[in-house]
Motif scaffolding. Structure first.
Motif, PDB file in Angstrom:
ATOM      1  N   ALA A 101      66.275  44.656  37.672  1.00  0.00           N
ATOM      2  CA  ALA A 101      66.345  43.618  38.705  1.00  0.00           C
ATOM      3  C   ALA A 101      65.012  42.893  38.800  1.00  0.00           C
ATOM      4  CB  ALA A 101      66.691  44.241  40.052  1.00  0.00           C
ATOM      5  N   GLY A 103      62.450  41.322  41.047  1.00  0.00           N
ATOM      6  CA  GLY A 103      62.108  41.442  42.460  1.00  0.00           C
ATOM      7  C   GLY A 103      61.682  40.161  43.121  1.00  0.00           C
ATOM      8  N   GLU A 104      61.239  39.161  42.344  1.00  0.00           N
ATOM      9  CA  GLU A 104      60.722  37.929  42.940  1.00  0.00           C
ATOM     10  C   GLU A 104      61.799  36.979  43.425  1.00  0.00           C
ATOM     11  OE1 GLU A 104      57.864  39.741  40.150  1.00  0.00           O
ATOM     12  OE2 GLU A 104      59.928  39.098  39.905  1.00  0.00           O
ATOM     13  N   THR A 106      65.648  36.941  45.081  1.00  0.00           N
ATOM     14  CA  THR A 106      66.797  37.671  45.625  1.00  0.00           C
ATOM     15  C   THR A 106      67.719  36.688  46.320  1.00  0.00           C
ATOM     16  OG1 THR A 106      65.567  38.149  47.655  1.00  0.00           O
ATOM     17  CG2 THR A 106      65.509  39.825  45.932  1.00  0.00           C
TER      18      THR A 106
END
Length: 110
Positions: A101, A103-104, A106
């Motif tokens: 995934a 993270g920056e 979403t």
């Protein structure tokens, strides 16, 4: 995980036929037991360039891929359609088994 990205500069007369040309090779590779993913994209900047993003479980799976009959047949078929030798990045990423995934970014609701 063995992670590989390859850029294929295809001759103009093969650009619209490329995905059909590599279809058998793609299907056979995706069916290999050690294949994690094998995905083609067409460049948005150059309609004659295709990018292959692929990964294999480990170096053993990567070696089996290169030794497979469909690999030999696929690369032979490609050799008549490429305009130049493809460019490749191949590296081993320890302790990964596919996509992670980011993270920056979403999903958010409006």
């Amino acid at each position: 995980m063995i992670f590989i990205t390859v850029k294929f500069h295809v001759r103009a007369e093969y650009a619209d036929k490329w995905l059909d040309l590599v279809d058998d090779f793609t299907r056979a590779t995706r069916a290999e037991p050690g294949n994690l993913f094998f995905e083609w994209s067409r460049s948005v900047d150059n309609p004659h360039e295709f990018v292959l993003v692929e990964a294999f479980r480990d170096s053993e799976a990567g070696k089996a891929h290169v030794e497979a009959e469909h690999f030999k047949a696929g690369t032979e078929a490609m050799s008549y359609a490429v305009a130049e030798t493809p460019r490749i990045v191949s590296t081993e990423i320890p302790e990964m088994d596919g996509w992670g995934a980011m993270g920056e970014v979403t999903p958010k609701t409006a």
